[in-house]
Design a protein around this motif. Structure first.
Motif, mmCIF file in Angstrom:
data_model
loop_
_atom_site.group_PDB
_atom_site.id
_atom_site.type_symbol
_atom_site.label_atom_id
_atom_site.label_comp_id
_atom_site.label_asym_id
_atom_site.label_seq_id
_atom_site.Cartn_x
_atom_site.Cartn_y
_atom_site.Cartn_z
ATOM 1 N N UNK A 3 0.825 -1.215 0.000
ATOM 2 C CA UNK A 3 0.000 0.000 0.000
ATOM 3 C C UNK A 3 0.860 1.266 0.000
ATOM 4 N N UNK A 4 2.163 1.108 0.259
ATOM 5 C CA UNK A 4 3.055 2.279 0.233
ATOM 6 C C UNK A 4 3.674 2.515 -1.139
ATOM 7 N N UNK A 5 3.309 1.697 -2.100
ATOM 8 C CA UNK A 5 3.918 1.822 -3.424
ATOM 9 C C UNK A 5 3.404 3.084 -4.123
ATOM 10 N N UNK A 6 4.311 4.034 -4.383
ATOM 11 C CA UNK A 6 3.915 5.247 -5.113
ATOM 12 C C UNK A 6 5.049 5.668 -6.038
ATOM 13 N N UNK A 7 4.692 6.379 -7.065
ATOM 14 C CA UNK A 7 5.696 6.922 -7.981
ATOM 15 C C UNK A 7 6.297 8.169 -7.347
ATOM 16 N N UNK A 8 7.593 8.240 -7.302
ATOM 17 C CA UNK A 8 8.285 9.392 -6.743
ATOM 18 C C UNK A 8 8.941 10.154 -7.891
ATOM 19 N N UNK A 9 8.307 11.251 -8.236
ATOM 20 C CA UNK A 9 8.746 12.011 -9.412
ATOM 21 C C UNK A 9 10.192 12.493 -9.251
ATOM 22 N N UNK A 10 10.539 12.920 -8.018
ATOM 23 C CA UNK A 10 11.874 13.490 -7.780
ATOM 24 C C UNK A 10 12.985 12.501 -8.093
ATOM 25 N N UNK A 11 12.808 11.247 -7.618
ATOM 26 C CA UNK A 11 13.896 10.296 -7.861
ATOM 27 C C UNK A 11 13.676 9.521 -9.166
ATOM 28 N N UNK A 12 12.552 9.739 -9.798
ATOM 29 C CA UNK A 12 12.287 9.026 -11.051
ATOM 30 C C UNK A 12 12.142 7.538 -10.853
#
Lengths: 94, 332
Positions: free
Chosen positions: B260-269
């Motif tokens: 459930x913590x899986x998210x796209x992190x734009x900053x680290x790509x």
């Protein structure tokens, strides 16, 4: 009695009429089984048209520490390469 | 990663190195390959035997959870495919054992160390394959993770290991694709079949993440192995790459990654994701996973039951050789 099968080096001739080339090794009790095992292990995807096997301990290898004396002499013989000779452009391809 | 937690022999600073060791390190830094008969530090040799041995053991123990399904594959075609894959794994084990043997350890010694529990294999193979969807998940995730680890190892500094990796990588991509193909079929099937695929992903996700080994901050052996180029990327780098590659593949299947913590992190790509339960990982490595005993017993039984056959063929080869010699003498 030790039942460890001897090690064989495997050489395969690819599809295109090239030299047999070392591809790896395997254990087998005798030459016939070494060929069969090599077929199963190294030619599962059509890699070859001919197999050689040689017992690993029957191969004599040059020693890494002699690399210098053995190969250095050829370094200085630049005249063995075609690029050593300047052929004028007018002569055309040679 | 098929070789997790490989103990590396003492990292040395440049001041502590002998002239021979400095020359050796410089060869590696220049990208030269080290070949078996050449001089190498004892630590390099020992670490490689451990790593290649563990890698080889993982290939052959890895046959067990899949071999379990050969007779129960749903179609003749699937059975042939799985058989070919499991046969490949035997071949991969053989390439790697051969590479290890060039370092002066015998095949029998390596197998004895596996069977006594002294040498390890990848933790992933101590999880059960309960149904056909698991075979899909194993190909997709486990072989996917293995490829992630093995592709950079093609550039490893030890010649025989590098050549084995090149050969293995060439053969391995069919393994992952056939797994994904099974998953696609299951996900396009009945709701029950899709639920099986989701369940398989749920069970294999974290064990697959564990394949890359502990987090870099807890991985004490990395520095020396990386200096020697027998490890190319850190555990966390490879794990991140694996997650980033796999998440869209799961999405295509219409499956949900069980985090459930899986998210796209734009900053680290890249994705942010939950770490696996490392206490479970260390338990499995210590021998307390769901299938450790079963896997090791199957290996030991196969080895013991095959002894008469190995000895028989040697005896036959000995007699045939003696007959051939006698005939030669008689002819002269």
């Amino acid at each position: 009695m030790s039942s460890e099968w001897p090690l064989w080096e495997v050489f395969i001739r690819g599809q295109h009429g090239l030299n047999h080339r070392h591809v790896g090794s395997l254990h087998a009790p005798d030459a016939e089984m070494a060929i069969r095992n090599a077929r199963d292990v190294y030619t599962r995807r059509n890699e070859g048209v001919s197999i050689w096997v040689v017992k690993s301990n029957e191969i004599t290898a040059s020693s890494p520490s002699e690399k210098g004396p053995l190969f250095d002499p050829s370094n200085s013989k630049v005249y063995r390469h075609p690029t050593f000779y300047d052929i004028p452009e007018e002569v055309g391809h040679m | 990663m098929y070789a997790q937690l490989v103990k590396s022999e003492g990292a040395k600073s440049r001041e502590e190195m002998t002239p021979e060791e400095i020359a050796f390190q410089e060869r590696i830094d220049r990208g030269e390959k080290i070949e078996p008969k050449e001089w190498m530090p004892e630590g390099y040799r020992k670490t490689l035997i451990r790593q290649i041995g563990q890698h080889a053991h993982s290939e052959i123990v890895g046959q067990l959870p899949e071999g379990n399904w050969i007779t129960r594959a749903p179609t003749l075609e699937r059975k042939q495919i799985l058989l070919a894959k499991v046969q490949d794994e035997a071949g991969h084990g053989l390439y790697l054992y051969s590479a290890a043997e060039t370092l002066g350890v015998s095949r029998d010694e390596l197998l004895a160390a596996l069977h006594s529990g002294k040498m390890k294999y990848s933790s992933i193979f101590n999880y059960p394959t309960l149904n056909w969807a698991d075979i899909g998940a194993v190909g997709w995730l486990v072989d996917g993770a293995a490829i992630m680890n093995q592709v950079p190892l093609q550039r490893t500094s030890f010649g025989p290991y590098s050549r084995a990796m090149i050969r293995i990588c060439k053969e391995e991509s069919f393994h992952q694709r056939q797994g994904y193909d099974i998953m696609m079929k299951m996900c396009a099937g009945t709701p029950e079949q899709k639920a099986m695929a989701q369940d398989a992903l749920n069970r294999f996700w974290y064990p697959a993440l564990m394949m890359f080994g502990p987090s870099d901050k807890d991985s004490v052996h990395s520095a020396q192995s990386m200096a020697w180029k027998i490890k190319i990327n850190t555990n966390d780098e490879l794990r991140q790459k694996f997650v980033d590659q796999t998440v869209p593949q799961a999405r295509y299947l219409g499956l949900t990654v069980p985090d459930e913590n899986l998210t796209w992190n734009e900053d680290k790509g890249g994705h942010d994701f939950s770490e696996p339960d490392w206490s479970e990982f260390f338990e499995v490595i210590a021998g307390n996973g769901p299938c450790n005993a079963e896997r090791l017993n199957a290996r030991v039984k196969a080895w013991d039951d095959g002894a008469w056959f190995r000895e028989g063929l040697m005896a036959h080869a000995g007699k045939a050789e003696a007959r051939r010699r006698a005939a030669q003498v008689a002819a002269e």
